[in-house]
Design a protein around this motif. Sequence first.
Motif, PDB file in Angstrom:
ATOM      1  N   UNK A  43       3.968   0.978  -9.504  1.00  0.00           N
ATOM      2  CA  UNK A  43       3.483  -0.270 -10.094  1.00  0.00           C
ATOM      3  C   UNK A  43       2.135  -0.662  -9.504  1.00  0.00           C
ATOM      4  N   UNK A  44       2.020  -0.634  -8.170  1.00  0.00           N
ATOM      5  CA  UNK A  44       0.769  -1.005  -7.517  1.00  0.00           C
ATOM      6  C   UNK A  44      -0.317   0.018  -7.823  1.00  0.00           C
ATOM      7  N   UNK A  45       0.055   1.298  -7.883  1.00  0.00           N
ATOM      8  CA  UNK A  45      -0.922   2.341  -8.219  1.00  0.00           C
ATOM      9  C   UNK A  45      -1.513   2.107  -9.602  1.00  0.00           C
ATOM     10  N   UNK A  46      -0.673   1.682 -10.533  1.00  0.00           N
ATOM     11  CA  UNK A  46      -1.154   1.406 -11.890  1.00  0.00           C
ATOM     12  C   UNK A  46      -2.172   0.273 -11.878  1.00  0.00           C
ATOM     13  N   UNK A  47      -1.885  -0.785 -11.099  1.00  0.00           N
ATOM     14  CA  UNK A  47      -2.825  -1.899 -11.004  1.00  0.00           C
ATOM     15  C   UNK A  47      -4.160  -1.444 -10.426  1.00  0.00           C
ATOM     16  N   UNK A  48      -4.083  -0.566  -9.406  1.00  0.00           N
ATOM     17  CA  UNK A  48      -5.307  -0.090  -8.756  1.00  0.00           C
ATOM     18  C   UNK A  48      -6.164   0.711  -9.723  1.00  0.00           C
ATOM     19  N   UNK A  49      -5.515   1.494 -10.591  1.00  0.00           N
ATOM     20  CA  UNK A  49      -6.241   2.416 -11.462  1.00  0.00           C
ATOM     21  C   UNK A  49      -6.587   1.840 -12.828  1.00  0.00           C
ATOM     22  N   UNK A  50      -6.379   0.536 -13.035  1.00  0.00           N
ATOM     23  CA  UNK A  50      -6.755  -0.090 -14.306  1.00  0.00           C
ATOM     24  C   UNK A  50      -8.271  -0.214 -14.363  1.00  0.00           C
ATOM     25  N   UNK A  51      -8.924   0.837 -14.794  1.00  0.00           N
ATOM     26  CA  UNK A  51     -10.380   0.929 -14.705  1.00  0.00           C
ATOM     27  C   UNK A  51     -11.119   0.005 -15.661  1.00  0.00           C
ATOM     28  N   UNK A  52     -10.439  -0.564 -16.637  1.00  0.00           N
ATOM     29  CA  UNK A  52     -11.128  -1.403 -17.614  1.00  0.00           C
ATOM     30  C   UNK A  52     -11.240  -2.857 -17.180  1.00  0.00           C
ATOM     31  N   UNK A  53     -10.643  -3.200 -16.049  1.00  0.00           N
ATOM     32  CA  UNK A  53     -10.749  -4.565 -15.560  1.00  0.00           C
ATOM     33  C   UNK A  53     -11.756  -4.640 -14.426  1.00  0.00           C
ATOM     34  N   UNK A  54     -12.397  -5.810 -14.293  1.00  0.00           N
ATOM     35  CA  UNK A  54     -13.317  -6.014 -13.184  1.00  0.00           C
ATOM     36  C   UNK A  54     -12.513  -6.090 -11.896  1.00  0.00           C
ATOM     37  N   UNK A  55     -13.190  -6.364 -10.774  1.00  0.00           N
ATOM     38  CA  UNK A  55     -12.505  -6.378  -9.485  1.00  0.00           C
ATOM     39  C   UNK A  55     -11.288  -7.292  -9.545  1.00  0.00           C
ATOM     40  N   UNK A  56     -10.195  -6.822  -9.018  1.00  0.00           N
ATOM     41  CA  UNK A  56      -8.905  -7.503  -9.131  1.00  0.00           C
ATOM     42  C   UNK A  56      -8.307  -7.749  -7.751  1.00  0.00           C
ATOM     43  N   UNK A  57      -7.684  -8.910  -7.585  1.00  0.00           N
ATOM     44  CA  UNK A  57      -6.973  -9.208  -6.350  1.00  0.00           C
ATOM     45  C   UNK A  57      -5.496  -8.927  -6.582  1.00  0.00           C
ATOM     46  N   UNK A  58      -4.922  -8.079  -5.740  1.00  0.00           N
ATOM     47  CA  UNK A  58      -3.509  -7.729  -5.854  1.00  0.00           C
ATOM     48  C   UNK A  58      -2.785  -8.263  -4.627  1.00  0.00           C
ATOM     49  N   UNK A  59      -1.780  -9.098  -4.825  1.00  0.00           N
ATOM     50  CA  UNK A  59      -1.047  -9.652  -3.697  1.00  0.00           C
ATOM     51  C   UNK A  59       0.315  -9.016  -3.563  1.00  0.00           C
ATOM     52  N   UNK A  60       0.685  -8.565  -2.408  1.00  0.00           N
ATOM     53  CA  UNK A  60       2.015  -8.057  -2.096  1.00  0.00           C
ATOM     54  C   UNK A  60       2.509  -8.971  -0.974  1.00  0.00           C
ATOM     55  N   UNK A  61       3.738  -9.942  -1.749  1.00  0.00           N
ATOM     56  CA  UNK A  61       4.248 -10.923  -0.828  1.00  0.00           C
ATOM     57  C   UNK A  61       4.993 -10.177   0.234  1.00  0.00           C
ATOM     58  N   UNK A 145      -3.597 -13.422  -9.388  1.00  0.00           N
ATOM     59  CA  UNK A 145      -2.880 -14.081 -10.478  1.00  0.00           C
ATOM     60  C   UNK A 145      -1.444 -13.564 -10.533  1.00  0.00           C
ATOM     61  N   UNK A 146      -0.574 -14.294 -11.206  1.00  0.00           N
ATOM     62  CA  UNK A 146       0.852 -14.002 -11.158  1.00  0.00           C
ATOM     63  C   UNK A 146       1.190 -12.574 -11.590  1.00  0.00           C
ATOM     64  N   UNK A 147       0.521 -12.054 -12.611  1.00  0.00           N
ATOM     65  CA  UNK A 147       0.868 -10.714 -13.086  1.00  0.00           C
ATOM     66  C   UNK A 147       0.498  -9.626 -12.093  1.00  0.00           C
ATOM     67  N   UNK A 148      -0.319  -9.970 -11.111  1.00  0.00           N
ATOM     68  CA  UNK A 148      -0.706  -8.997 -10.091  1.00  0.00           C
ATOM     69  C   UNK A 148      -0.094  -9.310  -8.730  1.00  0.00           C
ATOM     70  N   UNK A 149       0.945 -10.143  -8.710  1.00  0.00           N
ATOM     71  CA  UNK A 149       1.665 -10.397  -7.465  1.00  0.00           C
ATOM     72  C   UNK A 149       2.978  -9.632  -7.514  1.00  0.00           C
ATOM     73  N   UNK A 150       3.145  -8.738  -6.576  1.00  0.00           N
ATOM     74  CA  UNK A 150       4.343  -7.898  -6.550  1.00  0.00           C
ATOM     75  C   UNK A 150       5.252  -8.322  -5.405  1.00  0.00           C
ATOM     76  N   UNK A 151       6.499  -8.531  -5.708  1.00  0.00           N
ATOM     77  CA  UNK A 151       7.495  -8.912  -4.716  1.00  0.00           C
ATOM     78  C   UNK A 151       8.507  -7.771  -4.566  1.00  0.00           C
ATOM     79  N   UNK A 152       8.348  -6.931  -3.527  1.00  0.00           N
ATOM     80  CA  UNK A 152       9.282  -5.815  -3.343  1.00  0.00           C
ATOM     81  C   UNK A 152      10.713  -6.315  -3.188  1.00  0.00           C
ATOM     82  N   UNK A 153      11.642  -5.617  -3.829  1.00  0.00           N
ATOM     83  CA  UNK A 153      13.048  -5.993  -3.737  1.00  0.00           C
ATOM     84  C   UNK A 153      13.674  -5.372  -2.493  1.00  0.00           C
ATOM     85  N   UNK A 154      14.782  -5.966  -2.060  1.00  0.00           N
ATOM     86  CA  UNK A 154      15.481  -5.388  -0.921  1.00  0.00           C
ATOM     87  C   UNK A 154      16.134  -4.089  -1.352  1.00  0.00           C
TER      88      UNK A 154
END
Length: 265
Positions: A43-61, A145-154
């Motif tokens: 999931x995070x790799x996909x966000x990183x490789x979304x080349x069509x978006x400008x610089x993106x902030x990805x949060x991992x709570x 933004x919310x769609x780029x915040x990932x909350x790993x499950x236990x």
Amino acid sequence: MKSYLSVALSTITSREKDSTTLLRYPILLEEADIVGLEDDASKVEKWILESQEASTIIGIVGLLKRTLIKMNVDEKSLRKKDVEELLEKLKEVLGDKKYLVVLDDVWGNERSWWDSLKSALPRNLGCRVIVTTRNVKVARTIGAIEKHIHRPKILSNDDSWSLFSKIAFAWNGGKYPNSDVAGLGKEIVARCKGLHLVIRVVGGMMLGKGDSVSEWRRILEHLKEALTEENTGELVMSGLGLSYEVLPTYLKPCFLCFSMLPETM
């Protein structure tokens, strides 16, 4: 990619000769050995490789000077430069390049430091900033933004046991030595409540215990007292605290030495 795990280097035994046993089994987890995070990584790799978006902030709570030196900037040229000059240099070096910045274990909601750092990060197409934090407010404060915040499950019970086994029984190829130890081990794992960090810390504590049922049972009783928190954040801190408590006496002063080291820019 390799993931290194710091192992608690001692046991609750008073025999210091036994505490050195763990040094023979450093924990080095290959990518193929990572348990329960495959979907999260994809999931995070996909966000990183979304080349069509400008610089993106990805949060991992880093420190600015070290960052620039890693980018092959001459260390001598950075001497006596203030923060603003270092930020300008960082912006210059990045230029129109693609970059991936990882800010690990960010605390607090004060964003002045982020506003300063952000000014040095060009908004180039495909650039990414990853922030790991236990507080979702921190991720939002710096712009995730919310769609780029990932909350790993236990972890599930099976994955928890698999991860624990890879660490605690590394001396035996990741396999438990007998059913009695396995039963005690599963009780220990249950108290970790599926939390990666707690399982790894406790697994490191059990590394090198061998097939001594009495030793495993004694430590289980100790863990029952230590790992009683209901809040996951407090449970993580309890697990980390426990890893310190079981260090041999001669290693504990090392932490005092670390606390004396000044932070550098």
